[in-house]
Each structure stands twice: as structure tokens, then as C-alpha cells.
Write an enzyme that holds these catalytic residues in place. Structure first.
Site, PDB file in Angstrom:
ATOM      1  CE  LYS A  57      -3.717  -2.517   2.280  1.00  0.00           C
ATOM      2  NZ  LYS A  57      -4.325  -2.928   3.558  1.00  0.00           N
ATOM      3  CD  GLN A 101      -3.128  -4.430   6.872  1.00  0.00           C
ATOM      4  OE1 GLN A 101      -3.099  -3.525   6.040  1.00  0.00           O
ATOM      5  NE2 GLN A 101      -3.742  -5.570   6.642  1.00  0.00           N
ATOM      6  CG  ASP A 124      -9.599  -0.149   4.908  1.00  0.00           C
ATOM      7  OD1 ASP A 124      -9.372  -0.457   3.719  1.00  0.00           O
ATOM      8  OD2 ASP A 124      -8.852  -0.471   5.849  1.00  0.00           O
TER       9      ASP A 124
END
Length: 301
Positions: A57, A101, A124
Site C-alpha cells: 500500500k 491494518q 477502507d
């Protein structure tokens, strides 16, 4: 005797490059107006898989010209300290997207952390506000994997409207948001959606009715050729390591679909790796750019 069909491979690597190229233009426009998109990526602990995902990412951010704030925290980090960091990032106007994460260490309540993120920075798409807006058909940040699946189908020219989409898996990350996305009365949607899971009876009878089959249950090679009808479009979300002594690493990556048998019947199928995974990261970048654009619009009204 008829030869087995050779399916079209839905190449997520190639398509993600197209999307990233489109994003570069939008990023340059933002920079010309004095706004550089910025994604804060928080990693707690030293989970090897998480480290790989985070590295990919951050690498993509650098490639596109998106600023990336890195927060690599020890696994002993307390829930209170992580909440404090999230609060600081929420208040930081230079940050347009916040990514925590997963998975987090067991002593941290992941739901509590995700719910603390400002919905306007929830790139997200996991915050209840964004989930609710998705269900209502309102503009929001859509979870990246479902958004990537929709992009794959639309951009490769596979009609979703009126089709029967069967999703095997009911996770909050893929199954549920994907069903909400594809059932909407909207472009790239209007599907009839069935969700199956571990308690579904006569699963094969249902999967064989799918025009589009999405495998997202996290079980290696679970979907077999006998479970798929001829001409089905198959999206394999799984990414599983299985032992393989012929590989230097001692393992190989497979999806939730048994590719050798399913590919003989499918009209199109995503490879593993190289299918859904690259699209998920591309959609994360897209959401980050969208957040920066919304922020710029809010301060220039």
C-alpha cells in the site's frame, strides 16, 4: 467430444494499472490546487502478512504521488494509545485517509478502533456510517474489495444488471458489503443477490444457479468445477497458502476456487494471485483521492 472452454482471465494487475493512471491525473489536479492526497497507514505488531500488505500500500502511494504517513507500532501498544493516535489523525487536516491494518493484537478491540475513525477519512469503508450509506444507496466510501470486484466486472464488460450473483461468504469486509453494492438500483448493479455461508444447505444447488459466482470464504480451493454451471463468471477473493514441496518457499498461493476444474466451465475467472488483490489496493487509492477532493471542495466553498 467437446474441448473444455478456455476462460477469459480477469487480470486485476492490468486493470489496476489503468485505474492508477486515471488517478494520477486527478492527483495532479489536486496538487495544482495546493492539496496533496495523504493516507495514514497504521500497523500494530509484526504479523508477516500484514507487513507485506502495508508495504504494498505504501509503495503504491509513492508510485502515484500520494503522501503516506507510516505508523509502525509495537504489538504491546495499548488500546488507549491507538485510540489517541486515531483521534490525532482525525484532527490532522493534512491526512485524508486513515487505514488501520487488520488484524490487530487480541488485547485491542478492533471494532472500537474502526468506529473511532472519522467517517470522512474512512477510506477502507468499514465505519458504520459508510456501511449504512452503502445500504441506503448514498454516496460513501465503499469497502475496497467489493468496489474492486464491481470494477472488474464492469470494465471487462460483464453485465451485472438482472444477473444472479451468488456470494459464498458473509464477512463484513467482502460478502455483506458486496451484496449491498450489487443489489442497488444503480449503474454496475441491479443484480439479484444470494449470500451463502457455512450453514447454507445444498450449497452446490445454489452455486450452480449463479451467473456470477464470488468465492470469499477463506477456504482453499473450496469451490470445485462440479459446483459451477457452464458459462459462469467466477470471482475468486481467496488468498491461501498451502504446502508445496516443489516450491522454494515450501508453499504456493491458491484461492477459494479450484482453478483447474472451475476454469474448464467458467466463461471468465480471476487468477490468484493477480486478480482481486491488486484491485483492492487500487480502490484504496481511489477512495483516498476521493477523500482529498471532498476535503478541498469543503474548504473552497
Amino acid at each position: 467430444m467437446l474441448k473444455p472452454r478456455k476462460p477469459k482471465l480477469l487480470d486485476g494487475v492490468k486493470l489496476s494499472e489503468v485505474i492508477k493512471s486515471e488517478l494520477k491525473n486527478r492527483i495532479e489536479e489536486l496538487k495544482e490546487k495546493g492539496c496533496t492526497p495523504c493516507l495514514a497507514v497504521v500497523l500494530v505488531g509484526d504479523n508477516p502478512a500484514s507487513q507485506i500488505y502495508v508495504r504494498n500500500k505504501r509503495k503504491t502511494c509513492e508510485e502515484l504521488g500520494i503522501r503516506s504517513f507510516a505508523y509502525d507500532l509495537p504489538k504491546e501498544t495499548s488500546e488507549a494509545d491507538l485510540l489517541k493516535l486515531v483521534d490525532e489523525l482525525n484532527s490532522n487536516q493534512e491526512v485524508h485517509g486513515i487505514l488501520i491494518q487488520s488484524p490487530l493484537p487480541k488485547h485491542i478491540n478492533e471494532e472500537k478502533i474502526l468506529n473511532a475513525i472519522d467517517p470522512n477519512k474512512d477510506v477502507d469503508g468499514f465505519h458504520p456510517v459508510n456501511k449504512g450509506k452503502l445500504l441506503n444507496g448514498q454516496d460513501c466510501f465503499v469497502a475496497c474489495t467489493p468496489a474492486g470486484i464491481q470494477e472488474l466486472l464492469v470494465r471487462y464488460g460483464y453485465k451485472i444488471q438482472g444477473r444472479h450473483v451468488v456470494i459464498v461468504g458473509r464477512s463484513n469486509i467482502v460478502g455483506k458489503p458486496l451484496s449491498a453494492l450489487l443489489v442497488q438500483k444503480a449503474e454496475g448493479a441491479d443484480a439479484t443477490v444470494t449470500i451463502c455461508h457455512s450453514r447454507t444447505r445444498n450449497l452446490s444447488n445454489i452455486t450452480k444457479t449463479a451467473d456470477i459466482l464470488v468465492a470469499a470464504m477463506g477456504v482453499p480451493e473450496f469451490i470445485q468445477g462440479r459446483m459451477v454451471r457452464d458459462g459462469c463468471v467466477v470471482i475468486d477473493v481467496g488468498m491461501n497458502r498451502i504446502p508445496d514441496n516443489t516450491k522454494k518457499s515450501g508453499y504456493r498461493l491458491v484461492g477459494d476456487v479450484h482453478f483447474p476444474s472451475v476454469s474448464k466451465r467458467a466463461r471468465a475467472i480471476t487468477p490468484v494471485p493477480g486478480g482481486v488483490g491488486p484491485m483492492t489496493i487500487a480502490m484504496l487509492m481511489k477512495n483516498t483521492v476521493k477523500s482529498a477532493e471532498k476535503f478541498l471542495a469543503s474548504i473552497t466553498k
